[in-house]
Write an enzyme that holds these catalytic residues in place. Structure first.
Site, PDB file in Angstrom:
ATOM      1  N   ASP A 609       0.865  -1.184   0.000  1.00  0.00           N
ATOM      2  CA  ASP A 609       0.000   0.000   0.000  1.00  0.00           C
ATOM      3  C   ASP A 609       0.902   1.234   0.000  1.00  0.00           C
ATOM      4  O   ASP A 609       1.826   1.348   0.828  1.00  0.00           O
ATOM      5  CB  ASP A 609      -0.902   0.002   1.238  1.00  0.00           C
ATOM      6  CG  ASP A 609      -1.915   1.136   1.186  1.00  0.00           C
ATOM      7  OD1 ASP A 609      -2.993   0.924   0.588  1.00  0.00           O
ATOM      8  OD2 ASP A 609      -1.623   2.224   1.726  1.00  0.00           O
ATOM      9  N   LEU A 610       0.661   2.151  -0.975  1.00  0.00           N
ATOM     10  CA  LEU A 610       1.534   3.325  -1.111  1.00  0.00           C
ATOM     11  C   LEU A 610       1.294   4.292   0.044  1.00  0.00           C
ATOM     12  O   LEU A 610       0.147   4.579   0.431  1.00  0.00           O
ATOM     13  CB  LEU A 610       1.273   4.022  -2.442  1.00  0.00           C
ATOM     14  CG  LEU A 610       1.555   3.202  -3.705  1.00  0.00           C
ATOM     15  CD1 LEU A 610       1.332   4.059  -4.942  1.00  0.00           C
ATOM     16  CD2 LEU A 610       2.975   2.643  -3.695  1.00  0.00           C
ATOM     17  N   ASP A 652      -4.401   2.411  -4.686  1.00  0.00           N
ATOM     18  CA  ASP A 652      -2.936   2.414  -4.586  1.00  0.00           C
ATOM     19  C   ASP A 652      -2.447   1.145  -3.913  1.00  0.00           C
ATOM     20  O   ASP A 652      -1.395   1.136  -3.269  1.00  0.00           O
ATOM     21  CB  ASP A 652      -2.466   3.656  -3.809  1.00  0.00           C
ATOM     22  CG  ASP A 652      -3.045   3.712  -2.391  1.00  0.00           C
ATOM     23  OD1 ASP A 652      -3.994   2.944  -2.119  1.00  0.00           O
ATOM     24  OD2 ASP A 652      -2.567   4.522  -1.570  1.00  0.00           O
TER      25      ASP A 652
END
Length: 736
Positions: A609-610, A652
Site C-alpha cells: 500500500d503506497l 494504490d
C-alpha cells in the site's frame, strides 16, 4: 243391378277409391273407373274373371284368400299396407309409380251372395308416416351425435334473464369436469373464473349482442382449477317466427394445439435465427466466392448470364456488368456444346453432370475448362437456373489443393488455433502450390520482423534473419514491410538489398526471394511472407496470386489473434499500470499453490500500500496520481523476477506473488528492492512527487495453505508495517 246385386254404378265410379263386386264364385261383376285407370284393365275385360285370372301371382295371396272367405263363409277382412304393401299391382296414373294400398273385403248379402272389394290409395299417409319416422330417426341421430361429439356442447336459454345453461353434453363434462347438474341454471361466465377481460370475450359478447355467430379463443378453467384454452363458437337459434330462443355454444379444448403453436413459434424464431446465421454465412461465402480461383457463372433457363465471378472476369476479360445478360454459350467456341448450357432446350446438361469445353480468354486464346453443373429449383421444383462451376483443367489439381488448404486454414482460424500453427499451415500450402520453393511467415512486432512459421527453412538461417529491423535495404521482407508493397528479388547475389544477408542466403541454398506484405483491413502492415527459391527468377501471375491469397488468409488470422489478445489483456490486466488485475492474480496464486504443494516449494505474497499517495491526488489531481501509479507499476516490473507476478488490485494497492522462494529471507530481499524502487520521487510537470510503501508479507506453507488466507495475512501485516512507521515491510500481525 248386376247378378242380383245393386251396384249403383254411377256412385261407385265417382268414388276416389277402387271398388269391385265379385259374385259367390269370386268372379268380377263390377270394376269401377278408379280401378280401371290404375290397373290398366277395363271393366269389360275384368268382367267374369277372378283376381287371379287378371293378375296371376301379382295378386296378394292374402287378398285372394280374404275374397274367398267372404264369398264362402261371409267373413269380412281388412288388409293393411303395413302387412301387405301392394295387394294388387296398381300404379298412379300420373307417374306410373306403384300405389301404397289398403284393402277392405266385405260379404254382400242379397238375393245372391257376393263380395265387395274396396281398395284405398294410402300413399300420402304412408309418405307422411315415413317422413315422420325419418324425422324421428334424424332427431335421434342428431341427439346421439351431440351426445357422442368430442366437442363440448352447451345450450343456453336466450329468453330468460342471464341466459342460463339448460343442456350440456358428455364432452363438456369431460373437458371441464363439471357435471350437468352442477352447471344447470348458471351463466357460462363461471367458466372464466373472474378472468373477464380477455380479448376473445369481446368478440363473443359482440356476436351475442348482434344475434349472430361468433368464434374466439378464450381461457377457461376446469373444475379442478386448471386453465385450458377453449376455441368457442356461439350460434343463435331462432324459432319459426324468427324469435331468438337459444344460443348453442360449441367448445374445443385446443390447449395442446396452443402448446404446439407456441412450440412452432419458438421453432420459427429458431429458424429465423438460423436464417440470419445462414445469411451471415452466405455473406461470408460470397466474400470467399469473390476470391476463389474457380470460375462460377449462373445462367437462367435461356442460358443468359445472371452472375459472373471474378475468376470468370479474369479469364474472359469481361466485367460482370458487361457479361450479365449475354449467353454463356457465346463464350464457348463449340456451338453444339454451347447450346447445352440452357434449360429451355432438349439435350441440356443434367443435374450434377460435367462437360469439358473451350472458353474464349481475354488474350484471344482458348482455355480448356471442365464445367460442373448444378440445377437451382424454385419451391415447386421447377428448374430455374444453372450454376456452372468451371476449373481450368491444366491447373485443376493445384486449384483444388489450394481451395482445400484455404478451407482448412479458415477452419483453423475459426477454431482459434494457435497463430503459429495457422502460419505453419499457410506456409505449407504455399509450398504445395510452388514446388521447389520454401515459405516463411514473419510477423511485424514494433519495427522488427520475427519468424512466426518457417517449416522448411534451415534453423540457422531463421536465427540469422530473425528480428531484423525493417527498412529500405533489408533483404526482401524489410522493404516490403517498410513500404507495404511486394518486393521480388530475382537474384539475391546481385540485389543490393541483400548485401548484409547474402552469405546466409547462399549458405542456405537460396538464390531468389519474393516477399509479399500482409496488410490489415486498414492497410497497415502486419507482417510479410518470404518465398525462397534455389534458382533465380521472378514469380509468374499464378504464383503472385497464391502469395496474395496467402497474405489475405494470414491477415485474417493475425487480426483475429490480435483481437483475441486485446480482449484477453483487457480482461486480465490493469489498463493504467499494465500489471495483472485481481482476476489474473487469483488464477496465478491458485496455480502457484498447486505447484508448491506438488513440488514442496514455498510461495511468498507481498501486499503493498503506497504511503503518501492520497495527498498527491488531493493536491495535484488524478492525472498526477495516475502518473505515480503507472511509474510504480513500471518499477515493480523492473525489480521483479520473470517468475514473479505483480498486480494492482485497486486504488494504490498492489500485490506481488513471489514463486520459488526458499526462505522468508528471499521474500524480505524482494520487499527491500520494492521499497527502494518506490522510494525514488516521480517527476511530473516539474514537480517531484514522493511516495513510500508499506508492505505486508505472508509465507506459504507456514502462514496459510489457501490463497485467501495468504492475502488476509499479508493485508494485516501491511497494516502492521503502517503502524510501525510506514515505508517498511512487516511479517507481524496488528498487535503482534
Amino acid at each position: 243391378m248386376v247378378g242380383g246385386m245393386d251396384t249403383g254404378d254411377g256412385v261407385l265410379d265417382a268414388l276416389d277409391c277402387g271398388v269391385a263386386l265379385l259374385d259367390d264364385a269370386c268372379r268380377i261383376v263390377f270394376w269401377n273407373t278408379w280401378l280401371a285407370r290404375r290397373s290398366g284393365i277395363s271393366g269389360e275385360d275384368a268382367h267374369g274373371r277372378t283376381l287371379t285370372d287378371l293378375f296371376g301371382d301379382a295378386a296378394a295371396p292374402a287378398l285372394v284368400e280374404a275374397v274367398q272367405q267372404a264369398a264362402g263363409q261371409g267373413m269380412a277382412s281388412v288388409l293393411s299396407n303395413q302387412l301387405h304393401r301392394s295387394v294388387l299391382p296398381l300404379t298412379r296414373s300420373s307417374d306410373g309409380e306403384p300405389l301404397e294400398q289398403s284393402a277392405a273385403v266385405r260379404p254382400v248379402r242379397g238375393s245372391r251372395r257376393g263380395v265387395l272389394l274396396q281398395i284405398n290409395d294410402v300413399s300420402a299417409v304412408v309418405r307422411r308416416e315415413r317422413h315422420l319416422r325419418q324425422t324421428q330417426a334424424a332427431v335421434h341421430l342428431r341427439n346421439r351425435a351431440i351426445e357422442a361429439s368430442s366437442q363440448g356442447i352447451l345450450i343456453v336459454d336466450a329468453a330468460q334473464p342471464d341466459m342460463p345453461i339448460i343442456y350440456t353434453n358428455p364432452a363438456f363434462t369431460e373437458i371441464t369436469g363439471f357435471t350437468p347438474d352442477e352447471v344447470m341454471g348458471q351463466n357460462c361466465r363461471f367458466l372464466q373464473a373472474g378472468d373477464s377481460d380477455q380479448p376473445g370475450l369481446a368478440e363473443i359478447r359482440a356476436a351475442i349482442a348482434e344475434r349472430r355467430e361468433g368464434m374466439a379463443v378464450i381461457r377457461n378453467f376446469r373444475k379442478d382449477g386448471t386453465a385450458f384454452w377453449n376455441e368457442l363458437m356461439v350460434a343463435p337459434v331462432f324459432d319459426t317466427r324468427g324469435q331468438l330462443t337459444h344460443y348453442v355454444g360449441i367448445q374445443r379444448d385446443i390447449t395442446l394445439r396452443r402448446d404446439a403453436e407456441e412450440a412452432r413459434d419458438a421453432a420459427f424464431a429458431e429458424a429465423r435465427a438460423a436464417n440470419e446465421r445462414l445469411q451471415r454465412e452466405q455473406a461470408f461465402t460470397n466474400a470467399v466466392l469473390r476470391t476463389v480461383g474457380a470460375l462460377v457463372a449462373v445462367v437462367d433457363r435461356r442460358g443468359r448470364i445472371v452472375s459472373f465471378n471474378r475468376a470468370c472476369e479474369k479469364v474472359t476479360g469481361l466485367a460482370e456488368a458487361d457479361a450479365v445478360g449475354t449467353g454463356l454459350g457465346d463464350l464457348i467456341p463449340d456451338a453444339a456444346v454451347a447450346s447445352r448450357f440452357r434449360l429451355d432446350q432438349q439435350g441440356g446438361l443434367a443435374e450434377g453432370s460435367s462437360v469439358t469445353t473451350g472458353l474464349r480468354a481475354a488474350n484471344g486464346t482458348t482455355r480448356i475448362v471442365r464445367w460442373t453443373v448444378t440445377t437451382l429449383r424454385d419451391r415447386e421444383g421447377v428448374a430455374t437456373h444453372l450454376i456452372c462451376t468451371g476449373i481450368d483443367v491444366t491447373e485443376r489439381d493445384r486449384a483444388t489443393a489450394l481451395l482445400r488448404a484455404e478451407r482448412e486454414i479458415l477452419e483453423m482460424v475459426a477454431r482459434a488455433d494457435p497463430l503459429a500453427a495457422v502460419g505453419d499451415r499457410i506456409c505449407r500450402a504455399i509450398e504445395e502450390q510452388m514446388p521447389g520453393r520454401r515459405a516463411a511467415m514473419l510477423r511485424l512486432v514494433g519495427d522488427a520482423l520475427h519468424h512466426l512459421a518457417a517449416p522448411s527453412l534451415p534453423a540457422d538461417y531463421v536465427t540469422a534473419a530473425d528480428g531484423v529491423v525493417i527498412g529500405g535495404n533489408v533483404g526482401s521482407c524489410g522493404p516490403a514491410a517498410f513500404t507495404g508493397h511486394p518486393v521480388f528479388s530475382a537474384d539475391v547475389q546481385t540485389d543490393a538489398n541483400w548485401i548484409d544477408f547474402r552469405d546466409a542466403a547462399v549458405a542456405a541454398g537460396f538464390s531468389a526471394c519474393w516477399s509479399m506484405p500482409v496488410l490489415s483491413q486498414a492497410e497497415g502492415v502486419l507482417g510479410t511472407f518470404a518465398i525462397y527459391g534455389a534458382e533465380p527468377g521472378l514469380p509468374d501471375d499464378a504464383s503472385v496470386e497464391v502469395m496474395q491469397r496467402a497474405a489475405r488468409l494470414a491477415a485474417i488470422a493475425i487480426e483475429r489473434h490480435q483481437s483475441a489478445e486485446r480482449i484477453r489483456h483487457l480482461a486480465l490486466y490493469d489498463q493504467l499500470t499494465g500489471l495483472a488485475n485481481r482476476s489474473l492474480l487469483s488464477d496465478r496464486l491458485q496455480a502457484a499453490l498447486v505447484y508448491s504443494r506438488r513440488h514442496k516449494t514455498a510461495v511468498a505474497l507481498l501486499f503493498i500500500d503506497l504511503d503518501g499517495f492520497k495527498p498527491i491526488n488531493d493536491r495535484y489531481g488524478h492525472d498526477a496520481g495516475d502518473a505515480v501509479l503507472a511509474t510504480v507499476g513500471r518499477r515493480l516490473k523492473a525489480v521483479l523476477r520473470e517468475v514473479d507476478t505483480a498486480a494492482r488490485i485497486g486504488g494504490d494497492e498492489f500485490v506481488v506473488l513471489a514463486e520459488e522462494v526458499a526462505t522468508r529471507a528471499d521474500a524480505e530481499r524482494i520487499a527491500d528492492k520494492i521499497l527502494a524502487a518506490v522510494r525514488d520521487p516521480v517527476s511530473w510537470e516539474g514537480e517531484d512527487l514522493a511516495v513510500g510503501a508499506s508492505i505486508g508479507l505472508a509465507f506459504h506453507p507456514d502462514d496459510s495453505n489457501t490463497g485467501d488466507g495468504l492475502l488476509t495475512i499479508a493485508d494485516n501485516a501491511m497494516y502492521a508495517a503502517k503502524a510501525g512507521g510506514k515505508n517498511r515491510w512487516s511479517w507481524r500481525l496488528p498487535g503482534g
